[in-house]
Design a protein around this motif. Structure first.
Motif, short mmCIF file in Angstrom:
data_model
loop_
_atom_site.label_atom_id
_atom_site.label_comp_id
_atom_site.label_asym_id
_atom_site.label_seq_id
_atom_site.Cartn_x
_atom_site.Cartn_y
_atom_site.Cartn_z
N ALA A 303 48.22 -10.22 5.54
CA ALA A 303 47.11 -11.08 5.96
C ALA A 303 46.27 -10.39 7.03
N THR A 304 44.94 -10.47 6.88
CA THR A 304 44.01 -9.94 7.88
C THR A 304 43.00 -11.02 8.25
N ASN A 305 42.46 -10.89 9.44
CA ASN A 305 41.44 -11.84 9.92
C ASN A 305 41.90 -13.29 9.81
N ALA A 306 43.17 -13.52 10.10
CA ALA A 306 43.70 -14.89 10.13
C ALA A 306 43.43 -15.48 11.50
N VAL A 307 42.64 -16.55 11.57
CA VAL A 307 42.19 -17.11 12.83
C VAL A 307 42.91 -18.42 13.11
N PHE A 382 44.48 -12.60 13.90
CA PHE A 382 45.69 -11.82 13.65
C PHE A 382 45.48 -10.87 12.48
N ASP A 383 46.23 -9.77 12.51
CA ASP A 383 46.23 -8.79 11.42
C ASP A 383 47.68 -8.42 11.13
N ASN A 384 48.19 -8.88 10.00
CA ASN A 384 49.57 -8.60 9.59
C ASN A 384 49.58 -7.61 8.44
N SER A 385 48.70 -6.62 8.52
CA SER A 385 48.62 -5.60 7.46
C SER A 385 49.03 -4.24 8.02
N THR A 386 49.11 -3.26 7.13
CA THR A 386 49.43 -1.90 7.57
C THR A 386 48.26 -1.28 8.33
N ALA A 387 47.08 -1.90 8.27
CA ALA A 387 45.93 -1.38 9.03
C ALA A 387 46.08 -1.65 10.52
#
Length: 607
Positions: A303-307, A382-387
């Motif tokens: 997940a990316t850009n989770a606000v 939040f950013d829960n990615s490998t990035a």
């Protein structure tokens, strides 16, 4: 400014260092020579030396040419990426005390110096080396306390989160106008000052043979000074409260330092100390702390850009004094916003690249006035990615709200100063309502993580009881007793329920059981004392009140009740001492003042 890099950041640094430095150099003017003594040293001395000098938190010194030359590439890279100095808030979104931010010209100095081969220059043109206090920065404190025993930080492994007790040695209430924390070890990454009047921290400390107790989960009774933030990070200056806003230190209180410790590659002895500076002037105003918190954080892998957001509406006019944001490794962006009653928006805080390793609180240079009706909004992305280079899991895993650093949180705490007495009362009501909301949400999440968390059940019961929901409270306390029969707080609150329902025998059994499990439970002693008085057993009551007074010198009720008993027994001097202390602790208690006057009249009359 510290170049101590966490492992995950070091990997990224090594991968991008050449690109980052090259990008800066390509746009830098190369006409004027840059040397250490003439251009670099002034910037290092001003911005970096508070940490990068012997005995401080940084892993190496930057006071000499030889020291700096070895790190020329690093200096160019980390300043270009604004990784150093460590300062998270973006410019233009609130002005804060103690900002550690380089100008574009200062950043260019490091890039050009590295590109030129890091020349030394003329030592005769060097600025004077900075002079630092060898002891305390504000002079000798009025009181110094320290950890009674040293703790050994392990050489390697995961970061350590631990609470340490620094006992107080005062006999009267003192007002703290400033304090300074001396970690005495580079292993301390950051720390929070907490106060405990209940003895709960000592009970946790006794659970293993080492000094302190582990974890990020601070016991409920261990709190920040009333209405104040109290944190320390490397490079921090002594904390000085604004005029009129000292906070209280009371006899019988334990100071608890919650520390984040980082292994340094070899065992490290830690024995920190605190210096307090007092004033005789009590506070003329009382700040309050309010929280914006979202407990629903649930991040799918990738997940990316989770606000996640939260908001509140101010019940009265107030000045915003400071902010304390908090999230863990997956947080990437933190925003604080005020939407004024006329619809205008004001950015209070923006952290575009959150770093858990450099968290702290921020005090505004000038208080920000916010009128009643202002909506305060928190947004955490939040950013829960490998990035995300700080993601502790590879591949990413599902992450939900929780207390561990591998869980997540979304919080923004606000320190406000209400402008009127009525405003303070309104804020206290709002705070109580939100506290009950937060307690429910927080402990429901704890039970999701661990369905057998009896302490969470007790907390839910207390929240229900505060709202008059006695049946729900009883259910939660009974669940806690069934789950963990040795949990003293569960028995204590069951005793309170029985007292409310006029069942004294059952109440006495629960209070007695509480004291069997925890002889230092002040409130259980106090309740048993009151029950003995109700049944005309003053000496039995006096025993419990005396224990309560000994355990908690700030217990106004126990002092007043024991003083009343001694007054009735004709022990005028003892009655006067106890009642005077009760009146000092609770000046609004008219009945205590009346009894105190009676005791003094008896003393004047003589035998």
């Amino acid at each position: 400014m510290s170049l101590f890099l966490p492992a995950c950041v070091r990997r990224v640094f090594l991968a991008v260092a050449t690109l980052a430095v090259g990008g800066v150099l390509s746009g830098a003017a190369q006409t004027d020579p840059v040397t250490f003594h003439e251009q670099v040293a002034p910037v290092l001395f001003r911005h970096c030396s508070p940490c990068h000098r012997p005995g401080q938190s940084a892993p190496f010194s930057l006071l000499s040419f030889a020291d700096a030359q070895k790190h020329a590439r690093d200096l160019a890279d980390v300043t270009a990426r604004r990784f150093m100095p460590p300062w998270l808030p973006a410019a233009g979104h609130g002005e804060f005390l103690g900002e550690r931010r380089l100008t574009e010209a200062e950043i260019a100095v490091f890039a050009r110096w590295f590109a030129a081969g890091a020349p030394e220059g003329d030592a005769a043109k060097a600025p004077p080396a900075p002079v630092f206090p060898t002891e305390w920065q504000l002079g000798r404190p009025d009181l110094v306390i320290r950890m009674p025993a040293a703790y050994t930080v392990p050489a390697g492994g995961r970061d350590v989160y631990r609470h340490f007790i620094l006992p107080l040695t005062i006999t009267n209430r003192r007002w703290v106008r400033a304090w300074e924390f001396r970690p005495n070890s580079r292993a301390v990454h950051h720390a929070f000052l907490r106060l405990d009047r209940s003895g709960e921290a000592r009970r946790h400390d006794g659970q293993d043979a080492e000094p302190g107790f582990p974890g990020m989960d601070t016991p409920n009774s261990v709190e920040s000074p009333n209405g104040h933030f109290a944190s320390w990070q490397p490079g921090a200056v002594p904390r000085q409260n604004p005029p009129g806003l000292p906070w209280a230190l009371d006899p019988g209180t334990d100071v608890v330092m919650q520390m984040h410790l980082q292994p340094l590659g070899k065992p490290e002895s830690l024995q920190s100390e605190l210096g307090f500076y007092f004033t005789d002037e009590p506070p003329t105003n009382q700040p309050v702390k309010l929280s914006l918190i979202n407990y629903d954080v649930d991040l799918a892998p990738g997940a990316t850009n989770a606000v996640y957001r939260d908001e509140l509406t101010l019940p009265a006019d107030a000045d915003l004094l400071g902010l304390l944001p908090h999230t863990h490794y997956l947080g990437r962006r933190v925003e604080g916003l005020a939407i004024l009653p006329d619809g205008a928006e004001k950015s209070l805080l923006l952290i575009p690249d959150w770093d858990f390793n450099w968290q702290g609180d921020y005090t505004f240079r000038q208080p920000v006035f916010l009128p009643a009706g202002t909506r305060l909004v928190m947004r955490v992305t939040f950013d829960n990615s490998t990035a995300n280079p700080r993601n502790p899991a590879n591949p990413p895993v599902r992450v939900q709200f929780g207390l561990n650093t591998t869980d997540e949180m979304a919080e923004l705490w606000l320190q406000l100063l209400p402008r009127t007495t009525n405003g303070l009362a309104a804020f206290n009501r709002t705070n109580l309502e939100r506290t009950v909301r937060d307690v429910r949400s927080f402990n429901q999440q704890r039970l999701r993580i661990n369905p057998k968390d009896a302490a969470a059940m007790v907390n839910l019961g207390k929240a229900a009881l505060s709202q008059g929901q006695r049946a729900e409270a009883r259910t939660q306390f009974l669940r806690a007793v069934e789950t963990q029969p040795e949990l003293d707080e569960a028995h204590y609150f069951l005793g309170l329920i029985h007292r409310m329902e006029n069942n004294p025998a059952a109440a006495a059994r629960e209070f007695t059981r509480t004291l069997e499990l925890n002889p230092g439970h002040v409130r259980a002693h106090g309740n048993l004392g009151l029950m003995h008085l109700e049944y005309n057993r003053p000496e039995r009551a006096a025993e419990h009140f005396a224990k309560a007074v000994a355990l908690d010198p700030t217990d106004a009720i126990a002092h007043g009740m024991l003083g009343t008993i001694r007054l009735q027994q004709g022990q005028w001097a003892e009655a006067e001492r106890l009642l005077a202390r009760a009146a000092e602790l609770d000046p609004a208690d008219a009945e205590v003042r009346k009894k105190l006057e009676a005791a003094r009249q008896r003393l004047k009359a003589g035998p």
